[in-house]
Design an enzyme around this catalytic site. Structure first.
Site, PDB file in Angstrom:
ATOM      1  N   ARG A  34      -3.000  -8.350  13.609  1.00 41.48           N
ATOM      2  CA  ARG A  34      -2.452  -7.530  14.518  1.00 41.48           C
ATOM      3  C   ARG A  34      -2.065  -8.410  15.645  1.00 41.48           C
ATOM      4  NH1 ARG A  34      -2.406  -4.804  10.712  1.00 41.48           N
ATOM      5  NH2 ARG A  34      -2.324  -2.357  10.402  1.00 41.48           N
ATOM      6  N   ASP A  91       0.995  -1.221  -0.043  1.00 43.33           N
ATOM      7  CA  ASP A  91       0.008  -0.080  -0.182  1.00 43.33           C
ATOM      8  C   ASP A  91       0.837   1.239   0.062  1.00 43.33           C
ATOM      9  OD1 ASP A  91      -2.349  -1.645  -0.064  1.00 43.33           O
ATOM     10  OD2 ASP A  91      -2.410  -1.793   2.041  1.00 43.33           O
ATOM     11  N   LYS A 114       0.590  -7.908  -2.405  1.00 43.96           N
ATOM     12  CA  LYS A 114      -0.643  -7.495  -2.851  1.00 43.96           C
ATOM     13  C   LYS A 114      -0.505  -6.122  -3.347  1.00 43.96           C
ATOM     14  CE  LYS A 114      -4.245  -6.166   0.104  1.00 43.96           C
ATOM     15  NZ  LYS A 114      -4.729  -5.071  -0.521  1.00 43.96           N
ATOM     16  N   ASN A 161     -20.421 -10.390 -18.172  1.00 41.22           N
ATOM     17  CA  ASN A 161     -19.609 -10.141 -19.205  1.00 41.22           C
ATOM     18  C   ASN A 161     -18.312  -8.967 -18.915  1.00 41.22           C
ATOM     19  OD1 ASN A 161     -18.871 -10.574 -22.193  1.00 41.22           O
ATOM     20  ND2 ASN A 161     -19.411  -8.527 -22.292  1.00 41.22           N
ATOM     21  N   THR A 162     -18.546  -8.122 -18.312  1.00 45.31           N
ATOM     22  CA  THR A 162     -17.391  -7.037 -18.067  1.00 45.31           C
ATOM     23  C   THR A 162     -16.322  -7.692 -17.172  1.00 45.31           C
ATOM     24  OG1 THR A 162     -18.984  -5.310 -18.531  1.00 45.31           O
ATOM     25  CG2 THR A 162     -17.000  -4.895 -17.073  1.00 45.31           C
ATOM     26  N   ASP A 165      -5.646  -6.882  -6.423  1.00 46.32           N
ATOM     27  CA  ASP A 165      -6.896  -6.723  -5.427  1.00 46.32           C
ATOM     28  C   ASP A 165      -7.477  -5.630  -5.821  1.00 46.32           C
ATOM     29  OD1 ASP A 165      -8.775  -6.351  -3.284  1.00 46.32           O
ATOM     30  OD2 ASP A 165      -7.106  -5.589  -1.928  1.00 46.32           O
ATOM     31  N   LEU A 166      -8.356  -6.111  -6.977  1.00 43.50           N
ATOM     32  CA  LEU A 166      -9.101  -4.829  -7.579  1.00 43.50           C
ATOM     33  C   LEU A 166     -10.698  -5.283  -7.478  1.00 43.50           C
ATOM     34  CD1 LEU A 166      -7.004  -4.290 -11.022  1.00 43.50           C
ATOM     35  CD2 LEU A 166      -6.837  -3.125  -8.840  1.00 43.50           C
ATOM     36  N   LYS A 167     -10.799  -6.287  -6.784  1.00 39.87           N
ATOM     37  CA  LYS A 167     -12.307  -6.265  -6.387  1.00 39.87           C
ATOM     38  C   LYS A 167     -13.298  -5.932  -7.458  1.00 39.87           C
ATOM     39  CE  LYS A 167     -11.316  -5.327  -1.430  1.00 39.87           C
ATOM     40  NZ  LYS A 167      -9.990  -4.689  -1.486  1.00 39.87           N
ATOM     41  N   THR A 182     -14.218  -5.158   5.357  1.00 44.88           N
ATOM     42  CA  THR A 182     -14.195  -5.249   6.737  1.00 44.88           C
ATOM     43  C   THR A 182     -14.237  -3.833   7.299  1.00 44.88           C
ATOM     44  OG1 THR A 182     -11.661  -4.458   6.575  1.00 44.88           O
ATOM     45  CG2 THR A 182     -12.393  -6.780   6.935  1.00 44.88           C
ATOM     46  N   HIS A 205     -16.378  -5.823  -9.554  1.00 45.58           N
ATOM     47  CA  HIS A 205     -17.835  -5.915  -9.255  1.00 45.58           C
ATOM     48  C   HIS A 205     -18.623  -5.305 -10.384  1.00 45.58           C
ATOM     49  CE1 HIS A 205     -21.086  -5.557  -6.377  1.00 45.58           C
ATOM     50  NE2 HIS A 205     -21.675  -6.101  -7.189  1.00 45.58           N
ATOM     51  N   ASP A 206     -19.107  -5.955 -11.535  1.00 41.41           N
ATOM     52  CA  ASP A 206     -19.753  -5.601 -12.645  1.00 41.41           C
ATOM     53  C   ASP A 206     -20.695  -6.653 -13.242  1.00 41.41           C
ATOM     54  OD1 ASP A 206     -20.455  -3.655 -14.895  1.00 41.41           O
ATOM     55  OD2 ASP A 206     -18.581  -2.684 -14.527  1.00 41.41           O
ATOM     56  N   ILE A 207     -21.397  -6.202 -14.278  1.00 39.46           N
ATOM     57  CA  ILE A 207     -21.986  -7.470 -15.155  1.00 39.46           C
ATOM     58  C   ILE A 207     -21.158  -8.459 -15.411  1.00 39.46           C
ATOM     59  CG2 ILE A 207     -23.982  -5.916 -15.873  1.00 39.46           C
ATOM     60  CD1 ILE A 207     -22.524  -5.912 -18.858  1.00 39.46           C
ATOM     61  N   GLY A 245      -0.030  -5.496   5.916  1.00 43.38           N
ATOM     62  CA  GLY A 245       0.599  -4.181   5.208  1.00 43.38           C
ATOM     63  C   GLY A 245       1.494  -3.267   6.225  1.00 43.38           C
ATOM     64  N   ARG A 246       0.873  -2.453   7.066  1.00 40.41           N
ATOM     65  CA  ARG A 246       1.621  -1.634   7.618  1.00 40.41           C
ATOM     66  C   ARG A 246       2.460  -2.189   8.624  1.00 40.41           C
ATOM     67  NH1 ARG A 246      -3.848   1.894   8.398  1.00 40.41           N
ATOM     68  NH2 ARG A 246      -4.510  -0.140   8.163  1.00 40.41           N
TER      69      ARG A 246
HETATM   70  O1  C5P Z   1      -3.879  -2.998   8.013  1.00 43.54           O
HETATM   71  P1  C5P Z   1      -2.769  -3.401   7.268  1.00 43.54           P
HETATM   72  O2  C5P Z   1      -1.733  -2.280   6.602  1.00 43.54           O
HETATM   73  O3  C5P Z   1      -2.113  -4.755   7.388  1.00 43.54           O
HETATM   74  O4  C5P Z   1      -3.818  -3.634   5.999  1.00 43.54           O
HETATM   75  C1  C5P Z   1      -3.685  -4.569   5.011  1.00 43.54           C
HETATM   76  C2  C5P Z   1      -4.732  -4.826   3.962  1.00 43.54           C
HETATM   77  O5  C5P Z   1      -6.000  -5.080   4.823  1.00 43.54           O
HETATM   78  C3  C5P Z   1      -5.052  -3.647   3.250  1.00 43.54           C
HETATM   79  O6  C5P Z   1      -4.350  -3.548   1.921  1.00 43.54           O
HETATM   80  C4  C5P Z   1      -6.471  -3.662   3.015  1.00 43.54           C
HETATM   81  O7  C5P Z   1      -7.007  -4.230   1.848  1.00 43.54           O
HETATM   82  C5  C5P Z   1      -7.094  -4.333   4.049  1.00 43.54           C
HETATM   83  N1  C5P Z   1      -7.668  -3.541   5.154  1.00 43.54           N
HETATM   84  C6  C5P Z   1      -8.879  -3.998   5.597  1.00 43.54           C
HETATM   85  N2  C5P Z   1      -9.738  -3.057   6.616  1.00 43.54           N
HETATM   86  C7  C5P Z   1      -9.066  -2.257   7.156  1.00 43.54           C
HETATM   87  C8  C5P Z   1      -7.695  -1.700   6.672  1.00 43.54           C
HETATM   88  C9  C5P Z   1      -7.119  -2.418   5.857  1.00 43.54           C
HETATM   89  O8  C5P Z   1      -9.367  -4.965   5.418  1.00 43.54           O
HETATM   90  N3  C5P Z   1      -9.812  -1.532   8.044  1.00 43.54           N
END
Ligand code: C5P
Length: 236
Positions: free
Chosen positions: A183, A9, A31, A66-67, A58-60, A122, A62-64, A214-215
């Protein structure tokens, strides 16, 4: 394989590649989400895939149907290893995504990508879920969408670690569960904006197949050491 996937990220390909160089060999994959992808495009995914990295795009979608099928084909062409869609797009959309992913990969001589569905974001709670017309609890909605994902023949879901054990029990051992919200213990004490969290080893014990972190890694003074510490916790 190593279940740890690092969320890149960051806002530039240069920083993403620097992190990937530092972390390669200590993690299972990387990711790339909509921010980095929108800035740097498929060239970054291609470059990392060509370097041998497993890339979860991770582009999630969500469309019809075919798209979404066409978007999945384009994602497969980048060499992405894991691709996701929203389960709330429904079974026909997910089936179209799965068929397109497998067919495009076979045509290119690539391994079939892992096709995963996002259940409930989430960031949502029961109140927000109710406001968009879903009256059942988050857990019930997640389990229902995981069931539809399985019915559509996709490989697994993204879900918070708190729902993992129930999904594992209802969807069986071969269904991939990808969990963010990691965490505690080796993943540090700062929760950032995560609410429903679990420590790395606990999430794997609950049934997670892959952990997205991530962080706690990319924000650490020494990202490689942070990833290795999580690896040690998982090995122990
Ligand atoms: O919090 P962290 O930096 O570990 O986030 C890793 C991934 O978790 C993010 O790229 C995001 O897709 C997801 N995320 C989540 N809910 C949050 C924050 C981040 O699902 N509140």
């Amino acid at each position: 394989m190593n279940p740890l996937l690092v969320a890149l990220d960051v806002d530039s390909a240069a920083r993403a590649l620097e992190l990937a160089d530092a972390l390669r060999g200590t993690v299972g994959g990387f990711k790339i989400g909509s921010r980095l992808f929108t800035k740097e495009g498929p060239a970054l995914v291609r470059r990392m895939a060509e370097a041998g990295d497993r890339v979860f795009l991770d582009l999630k979608f969500h469309d019809i149907p075919n798209t979404v099928a066409q978007a999945v084909e384009s994602a497969v062409e980048t060499g992405a290893w894991m691709i996701n869609v929203h389960a709330s797009g429904g079974v026909p959309m997910m089936r179209a995504a799965g068929d397109a992913g497998r067919e495009r990969a076979a045509a290119l001589g690539l391994p079939a990508p892992l096709l995963i569905a996002v259940t409930v974001l989430t960031s949502m709670d029961d109140t927000v879920l109710a406001s968009v017309g879903v009256q059942r609890s988050i857990l019930d909605q997640v389990v229902a969408l995981a069931g539809l994902t399985k019915q559509a023949g996709l490989d697994g879901v993204v879900a918070s670690p708190l729902e993992t054990a129930t999904i594992r029990a209802t969807c069986g051992p071969d269904f991939a569960i990808v969990t963010p919200g990691i965490r505690g213990a080796s993943a540090g004490t700062s929760k950032d904006d995560q609410h429903r969290t679990m420590a790395p080893a606990d999430a794997v014990r609950a049934g997670a197949s892959f952990l997205v972190v991530g962080r706690p890694i990319i924000g650490a003074a020494d990202p490689r050491e942070a990833a290795l510490a999580i690896g040690r916790e998982l090995a122990g």
